[in-house]
Design a protein around this motif. Structure first.
Motif, PDB file in Angstrom:
ATOM      1  N   ALA A 190      24.216  43.578  81.840  1.00  0.00           N
ATOM      2  CA  ALA A 190      24.916  43.745  83.111  1.00  0.00           C
ATOM      3  C   ALA A 190      26.425  43.677  82.928  1.00  0.00           C
ATOM      4  O   ALA A 190      27.179  44.401  83.579  1.00  0.00           O
ATOM      5  CB  ALA A 190      24.460  42.661  84.085  1.00  0.00           C
ATOM      6  N   GLY A 191      26.876  42.801  82.020  1.00  0.00           N
ATOM      7  CA  GLY A 191      28.299  42.508  81.952  1.00  0.00           C
ATOM      8  C   GLY A 191      29.129  43.475  81.149  1.00  0.00           C
ATOM      9  O   GLY A 191      30.273  43.746  81.480  1.00  0.00           O
ATOM     10  N   ARG A 192      28.596  43.976  80.054  1.00  0.00           N
ATOM     11  CA  ARG A 192      29.420  44.816  79.193  1.00  0.00           C
ATOM     12  C   ARG A 192      28.930  46.248  79.218  1.00  0.00           C
ATOM     13  O   ARG A 192      27.756  46.504  79.453  1.00  0.00           O
ATOM     14  CB  ARG A 192      29.385  44.283  77.758  1.00  0.00           C
ATOM     15  N   ASN A 193      29.824  47.163  78.939  1.00  0.00           N
ATOM     16  CA  ASN A 193      29.446  48.565  79.029  1.00  0.00           C
ATOM     17  C   ASN A 193      28.455  48.959  77.936  1.00  0.00           C
ATOM     18  O   ASN A 193      27.440  49.578  78.201  1.00  0.00           O
ATOM     19  CB  ASN A 193      30.692  49.443  78.931  1.00  0.00           C
ATOM     20  N   MET A 194      28.731  48.598  76.677  1.00  0.00           N
ATOM     21  CA  MET A 194      27.852  48.997  75.583  1.00  0.00           C
ATOM     22  C   MET A 194      27.467  47.785  74.754  1.00  0.00           C
ATOM     23  O   MET A 194      28.287  47.214  74.034  1.00  0.00           O
ATOM     24  CB  MET A 194      28.574  50.007  74.665  1.00  0.00           C
ATOM     25  N   THR A 195      26.199  47.359  74.843  1.00  0.00           N
ATOM     26  CA  THR A 195      25.706  46.317  73.951  1.00  0.00           C
ATOM     27  C   THR A 195      25.235  46.986  72.670  1.00  0.00           C
ATOM     28  O   THR A 195      25.163  48.206  72.581  1.00  0.00           O
ATOM     29  CB  THR A 195      24.535  45.578  74.598  1.00  0.00           C
ATOM     30  N   PRO A 220       8.502  70.131  79.987  1.00  0.00           N
ATOM     31  CA  PRO A 220       8.949  68.859  79.389  1.00  0.00           C
ATOM     32  C   PRO A 220       9.980  69.023  78.270  1.00  0.00           C
ATOM     33  O   PRO A 220      11.001  68.336  78.272  1.00  0.00           O
ATOM     34  CB  PRO A 220       7.651  68.253  78.858  1.00  0.00           C
ATOM     35  N   ARG A 221       9.744  69.941  77.323  1.00  0.00           N
ATOM     36  CA  ARG A 221      10.673  70.025  76.195  1.00  0.00           C
ATOM     37  C   ARG A 221      12.068  70.484  76.628  1.00  0.00           C
ATOM     38  O   ARG A 221      13.051  70.236  75.929  1.00  0.00           O
ATOM     39  CB  ARG A 221      10.102  70.951  75.117  1.00  0.00           C
ATOM     40  N   THR A 222      12.153  71.155  77.764  1.00  0.00           N
ATOM     41  CA  THR A 222      13.471  71.496  78.302  1.00  0.00           C
ATOM     42  C   THR A 222      14.065  70.305  79.047  1.00  0.00           C
ATOM     43  O   THR A 222      15.259  70.004  78.927  1.00  0.00           O
ATOM     44  CB  THR A 222      13.366  72.708  79.253  1.00  0.00           C
ATOM     45  N   ALA A 223      13.215  69.616  79.811  1.00  0.00           N
ATOM     46  CA  ALA A 223      13.697  68.485  80.611  1.00  0.00           C
ATOM     47  C   ALA A 223      14.325  67.417  79.724  1.00  0.00           C
ATOM     48  O   ALA A 223      15.374  66.849  80.047  1.00  0.00           O
ATOM     49  CB  ALA A 223      12.545  67.893  81.415  1.00  0.00           C
ATOM     50  N   TRP A 224      13.693  67.121  78.595  1.00  0.00           N
ATOM     51  CA  TRP A 224      14.208  66.076  77.709  1.00  0.00           C
ATOM     52  C   TRP A 224      15.598  66.420  77.149  1.00  0.00           C
ATOM     53  O   TRP A 224      16.325  65.535  76.703  1.00  0.00           O
ATOM     54  CB  TRP A 224      13.242  65.816  76.554  1.00  0.00           C
ATOM     55  N   LEU A 225      15.964  67.716  77.153  1.00  0.00           N
ATOM     56  CA  LEU A 225      17.291  68.089  76.664  1.00  0.00           C
ATOM     57  C   LEU A 225      18.409  67.410  77.464  1.00  0.00           C
ATOM     58  O   LEU A 225      19.520  67.218  76.972  1.00  0.00           O
ATOM     59  CB  LEU A 225      17.487  69.608  76.735  1.00  0.00           C
ATOM     60  N   LEU A 226      18.082  67.040  78.727  1.00  0.00           N
ATOM     61  CA  LEU A 226      19.079  66.332  79.535  1.00  0.00           C
ATOM     62  C   LEU A 226      19.427  64.976  78.925  1.00  0.00           C
ATOM     63  O   LEU A 226      20.399  64.327  79.331  1.00  0.00           O
ATOM     64  CB  LEU A 226      18.558  66.156  80.960  1.00  0.00           C
ATOM     65  N   GLY A 227      18.634  64.552  77.949  1.00  0.00           N
ATOM     66  CA  GLY A 227      18.951  63.310  77.229  1.00  0.00           C
ATOM     67  C   GLY A 227      20.298  63.357  76.542  1.00  0.00           C
ATOM     68  O   GLY A 227      20.850  62.316  76.191  1.00  0.00           O
ATOM     69  N   VAL A 228      20.861  64.544  76.373  1.00  0.00           N
ATOM     70  CA  VAL A 228      22.199  64.633  75.766  1.00  0.00           C
ATOM     71  C   VAL A 228      23.222  63.897  76.625  1.00  0.00           C
ATOM     72  O   VAL A 228      24.249  63.443  76.134  1.00  0.00           O
ATOM     73  CB  VAL A 228      22.603  66.114  75.552  1.00  0.00           C
ATOM     74  N   LEU A 229      22.902  63.745  77.930  1.00  0.00           N
ATOM     75  CA  LEU A 229      23.821  63.034  78.822  1.00  0.00           C
ATOM     76  C   LEU A 229      23.932  61.565  78.449  1.00  0.00           C
ATOM     77  O   LEU A 229      24.923  60.900  78.783  1.00  0.00           O
ATOM     78  CB  LEU A 229      23.350  63.180  80.274  1.00  0.00           C
ATOM     79  N   TRP A 230      22.932  61.019  77.762  1.00  0.00           N
ATOM     80  CA  TRP A 230      23.020  59.618  77.316  1.00  0.00           C
ATOM     81  C   TRP A 230      24.252  59.401  76.445  1.00  0.00           C
ATOM     82  O   TRP A 230      24.831  58.326  76.431  1.00  0.00           O
ATOM     83  CB  TRP A 230      21.740  59.229  76.541  1.00  0.00           C
ATOM     84  N   GLY A 231      24.590  60.441  75.697  1.00  0.00           N
ATOM     85  CA  GLY A 231      25.751  60.317  74.799  1.00  0.00           C
ATOM     86  C   GLY A 231      27.025  59.969  75.551  1.00  0.00           C
ATOM     87  O   GLY A 231      27.930  59.334  75.006  1.00  0.00           O
ATOM     88  N   LEU A 232      27.114  60.385  76.835  1.00  0.00           N
ATOM     89  CA  LEU A 232      28.332  60.124  77.610  1.00  0.00           C
ATOM     90  C   LEU A 232      28.589  58.638  77.792  1.00  0.00           C
ATOM     91  O   LEU A 232      29.722  58.226  78.066  1.00  0.00           O
ATOM     92  CB  LEU A 232      28.225  60.793  78.981  1.00  0.00           C
ATOM     93  N   LYS A 233      27.526  57.813  77.668  1.00  0.00           N
ATOM     94  CA  LYS A 233      27.711  56.375  77.847  1.00  0.00           C
ATOM     95  C   LYS A 233      28.693  55.794  76.838  1.00  0.00           C
ATOM     96  O   LYS A 233      29.314  54.763  77.083  1.00  0.00           O
ATOM     97  CB  LYS A 233      26.371  55.660  77.680  1.00  0.00           C
ATOM     98  N   VAL A 234      28.816  56.433  75.692  1.00  0.00           N
ATOM     99  CA  VAL A 234      29.695  55.908  74.641  1.00  0.00           C
ATOM    100  C   VAL A 234      31.171  56.070  75.034  1.00  0.00           C
ATOM    101  O   VAL A 234      32.023  55.279  74.646  1.00  0.00           O
ATOM    102  CB  VAL A 234      29.413  56.631  73.301  1.00  0.00           C
ATOM    103  N   VAL A 235      31.463  57.107  75.845  1.00  0.00           N
ATOM    104  CA  VAL A 235      32.857  57.488  76.097  1.00  0.00           C
ATOM    105  C   VAL A 235      33.747  56.344  76.567  1.00  0.00           C
ATOM    106  O   VAL A 235      34.805  56.109  75.978  1.00  0.00           O
ATOM    107  CB  VAL A 235      32.914  58.694  77.061  1.00  0.00           C
ATOM    108  N   PRO A 236      33.353  55.559  77.628  1.00  0.00           N
ATOM    109  CA  PRO A 236      34.304  54.545  78.103  1.00  0.00           C
ATOM    110  C   PRO A 236      34.646  53.492  77.055  1.00  0.00           C
ATOM    111  O   PRO A 236      35.671  52.837  77.163  1.00  0.00           O
ATOM    112  CB  PRO A 236      33.566  53.902  79.288  1.00  0.00           C
ATOM    113  N   GLY A 237      33.816  53.355  76.019  1.00  0.00           N
ATOM    114  CA  GLY A 237      34.087  52.340  74.992  1.00  0.00           C
ATOM    115  C   GLY A 237      35.081  52.780  73.929  1.00  0.00           C
ATOM    116  O   GLY A 237      35.492  51.971  73.107  1.00  0.00           O
TER     117      GLY A 237
END
Lengths: 369, 369, 369, 369
Positions: free
Chosen positions: C17-22, C109-126
């Motif tokens: 909850a407290g930090r952006n990237m554990t 499904p195999r197309t839908a999972w491609l949206l997982g690339v958005l997870w990478g954006l979590k790294v940006v603020p750090g």
């Protein structure tokens, strides 16, 4: 040939001997290089081979003539050995001798004339900023050399790696290290012809690293050159301006510390005759001091001439910022430009200069009323 | 047409005459250029050729109208010749006349409309930083020209060398110097299409040198532009800020030397109405002086308005560095921004300013308790 | 779930909850993005589709869990709306919802999972330097935008010109303006794929101009960014150092003007515990002030600890320039680094500081004898 | 082998042990790497395989010998562990052991010898500017890392987007995300091989954005490196000059503040013996102080030698700006160069130095009459 029959020819010979590039030389270089290029185009050459040949021979004749004139001129001044081994002397000799020597040695004519490309080198010493560029390259040669070594290191390591990874799949293009070196240079400079491309996954990973290194090498290179260039520009401007400043009576009264200070603020500008410097009604963001030459102020009803040591353009900086009158040069002139930014600082730091300029501006305002 | 029937039209005409780009003009340029592009796509044009034609004629009509309005406006102000030969006037004339003239001359319509790309040029004078860019290019033209000459020199020497080395193996692509020039430009700019690639070992060595020279040319070019740009940015900011500073009473009391000093620290910022400048609770790293306009401070329980000459945002710099209240503009405003870095230096150098700001901050703290 | 059973889980929830990237988040992002990439490789997926699916679902579960934990945390702190519309909140929501929503909407499904690339954006603020980069882009947006407009202008004019020149010879690739635009962008960025290449002489001349313009655009772009970055680096370093300096008693005695002066010379350095700062026998080119934390000096026969406000490393700058003892941190510490260059200047400008440092250095020398 | 029979060998061993790169080492590295490259060219190797093999074995023998000599040398100085784990030690060990170990492990000889590329790494520590470059990379690692993350972000997002847009049309090249990643890296670095090119309109739009981002990434990268490099150059020059300045008696009389000031103006220059520093008749734009070594002034009729602490070249700066006499070194010398720009400033700020220089210049003028 010792005493030319016509004065015009004498003048032409004198100009050829004295300056590096006369107008005739520019024409000869352009025509010569273009004709040389045309010579290699089969269709064009077959249509107009007489013209092309004639032009080439004419250019060659000019360059031989130029070389001989300069040799005689230098011999008279007892500077012949200095000239022969100077860069300009070598270029002149190459321009005059390369093609004839090749023709005499039995090289096929259409190949021999290709040496005419060396004529283009005559233009080089006339480029204004070249001395500055060379100084930057010399002063920064240490770091630039380091980057070059890094470049070669990456190229070598990458080409050995790709040779190992790709030689079985693409024996044609990655079969030997020299062949792989070609790929590495094309990739590291980010040129990327695409004639040789890794196809194995491991090879592509190495290639990706090489490309990213390419950006890095490039960035370092540019960073070094930018740093050196900034320092050199500052230095060059100071040197050119210093001498001029100390000749303007307006500044000469200042002590040497103040002159060094003022020099950092001024910029030298050389102008031909009949050039408009200030256009009436334009925004005024600088004033001018006349270091040499003369300008004419186009006031309503009369024209005032200002000579060496005078200044103008200060009124737009003091009062409203529109130019009140057009100003143009009457002969070749050297001006010192003082930007608005530095004008403010100068006025603040040297109240006596400010007083002089103010007094003159008031006198002019009264006079023009 | 002399006296428009409806006031809205009168206003529209006035706006068209007075400003370079109205909103209508932006729409017309966008629609026109897109329609022109669509016109060349066969499939799209066959489906919707009526729409495309209609849009193109509408845009053309607008530009002709715009040109006529401006001609009339300028004629009334007796500035017609100035306008006709100014850059804006030439672009307007081209936009209005190029397509019709081409159509009248019998050019095939779908080719004639391609001249609509000239409409895009109308946007150019409105670009904010263009004047700055042009000054950099002018001031640095000496070194930039040198680099260009070096570029051409390398291109010429390289293409003659490659012509000699590759003409027997690849007569199609390196058979003449002009053909080899194409390769040289593509390589020296590190574009590297790959349509023409040397294949002999000697040819590839020359090509490698050309590519590395490409990096060097590029680096010099960038270094020169970076240097020029840094100087220009400093100068431009000073000029814009100077005038504003001397109008703020807070600074006017300082002598001219101190004003020049302060100007170097400030940055001008123009804001539309109803823009939030400070958000409560954010990190505070600068303070603001109001040169023109008005802002509203959103204190708990009341709203305070500050007008020209006032300052705000100093409390986060003096005490804790969180903003204590949100601040937003109520009308179009011009602010002077003082960064924390420069705030410290300013406070140290000008104790009287520091005292004024401290006193005001204390007054505000007391008032808000 | 409201009261977690195990303290470890409670701690994990608090960290999430407290930090952006554990650390867990970094693992989840890496595994998730790699699995997503693997999913698209047919051969790999067919071999190990169970593993890939399991990993993807696990990552998704983690991100949903993370989002819910943060939502609860923010709701408790009454900051839910702020969080939901902040950049971090939107990225978290996208990471948790994008894939499930796509699956529910019936995307394959195999197309839908491609949206997982958005997870990478979590790294940006750090990313540490991102704030700095953004400020540069904002402050220089004016000139950068001008360059972009010039870029688009050249692209448009060039593609219309090439369309006219090449459409008859290569109707496939230059047959419409949009098709020619592709060529123009590929060329002006000096990418040069080589899939579309002009072949007429006139077309190649236009292309050469476009490539040279590409270098110019690039140079301007880099020059602007370099200028902005230099200013921003100076500012950023000052801000980070200022606060630290005023907390060190050694400097606090100086007036504010001197502190601003000193701050420009210092650089902040944050170190983890047990890091060696100085290695015995190395060249000494800087000294250190301890702003927070503690260091241990490894003298022969004893170990001395220095706490907040102390300084070390001055002896190599005063006498011989070899380090006399190793120094390492004992806990997380913040140091201020003073380079040799600035040490000299500081000593000269502030004789009282020089005296303090000299006295301490002599005391230490005597003590260690 | 403990007591070498011939002094020359003893000297050779000492040189090998003491310095990183002797002349013999440069020869061995060049010959070794070239032979390794030749080994992979089938035609060349079949013609001259005995020579190539002999050269490779000779180089390997040299590197093994070098390593053993250094190991013995370091063992005697009790620095063996330090050496073994230093960068130079690891490179030496790799150079000596990599090929033999590979051969012993049964790797095919022509592949094993490829490890000879590691010999090239021996050159790296000898590059002059490398330490400077490394410092820049370390100090700017924060922003550089940010740009790298942005680079990877764009690469990933772009390759997923292209995979979705192009997979149906080009299943071969965009069929999986890793395949699309290859395209993205090739495009974002503006390399543009052209082996993989999007063909759908939407795919091309994404590609155009990626190319323009490539310019941006590149510009940021260069801007960061340029900024860091400018700061590092200033620092490095100061450090090298500082020590020298304080040893010149002429400057030693100044207080420490003035020395710091003077150091910023001077540049250190190391010259071998018998190098001409000043050429008679050339433009004079700097003066020199001798920090170590000796120079010879070639006056008409006599030769004057100047030793440590003397200065020369000041007369061209004071009076006319042509050099009055040639000056060259008689032994290895270290000079401090004072540019004309800084000469003016120095003379203004330190009148006592100006007086000393003036007096000496007058004495010299009288003496030479």
């Amino acid at each position: 040939m010792n005493k030319p029959l016509i004065p015009a020819l004498a003048q032409f010979v004198a100009a050829t001997a004295g300056r590096n590039m006369t107008k005739a030389a520019y024409v000869a270089v352009s025509v010569g290089v273009l004709s040389m290029a045309l010579l290699t185009v089969n269709s064009a050459y077959q249509t107009a081979h007489r013209w092309v040949d004639a032009l080439l021979w004419a250019c060659l004749a000019y360059f031989v003539f130029e070389w001989l004139v300069r040799l005689r001129h230098m011999a008279r001044q007892r500077r012949l050995p200095v000239y022969l081994f100077s860069a300009a002397g070598v270029v002149d000799a190459l321009g005059a001798l390369a093609v004839p020597v090749a023709l005499i040695c039995g090289v096929e004519p259409r190949t021999a004339w290709l040496l005419g490309v060396l004529w283009g080198l005559k233009v080089v010493p006339g480029i204004p900023g070249l001395r500055q560029l060379r100084r930057v390259l010399v002063l920064e040669s240490g770091p630039l050399f380091s980057v070059l070594v890094i470049f070669l290191m990456v190229v070598f390591l990458a080409s050995v790696a790709e040779h190992v990874l790709e030689r079985d799949v693409q024996p044609q293009t990655f079969g030997s290290v020299p062949a792989a070196l070609w790929w590495a240079v094309v990739t590291l400079t980010t040129t990327g012809y695409g004639d040789v491309v890794p196809i194995t996954p491991a090879g592509r990973m190495v290639a990706a690293l090489v490309m990213i290194s390419g950006l890095g090498v490039f960035g370092l290179w540019t960073g070094i050159l930018a740093t050196g260039f900034a320092a050199e520009t500052r230095r060059d401007n100071f040197l050119r301006t210093w001498e001029t400043v100390s000749k303007v009576p307006f500044f000469a009264a200042l002590g040497p510390a103040a002159i060094a200070d003022v020099t950092h603020m001024l910029r030298t500008m050389d102008l031909p005759a009949r050039t408009t410097i200030i256009r009436k009604g334009a925004q005024g963001d600088c004033m001018y001091f006349i270091a040499a030459g003369e300008v004419e102020v186009d006031l309503p009803g009369k024209k005032v001439r200002l000579g060496e040591g005078a200044f103008f353009g200060e009124m737009a900086l003091l009062g409203n910022n529109k130019r009140g009158a057009s100003v143009s040069t009457t002969k070749v002139s050297r001006l010192l430009v003082l930007d608005l930014v530095d004008f403010r600082v100068l006025m603040a730091r040297h109240p006596d200069l400010a007083a002089t300029i103010d007094a003159e501006a008031q006198r002019r305002t009264l006079e023009n009323k």
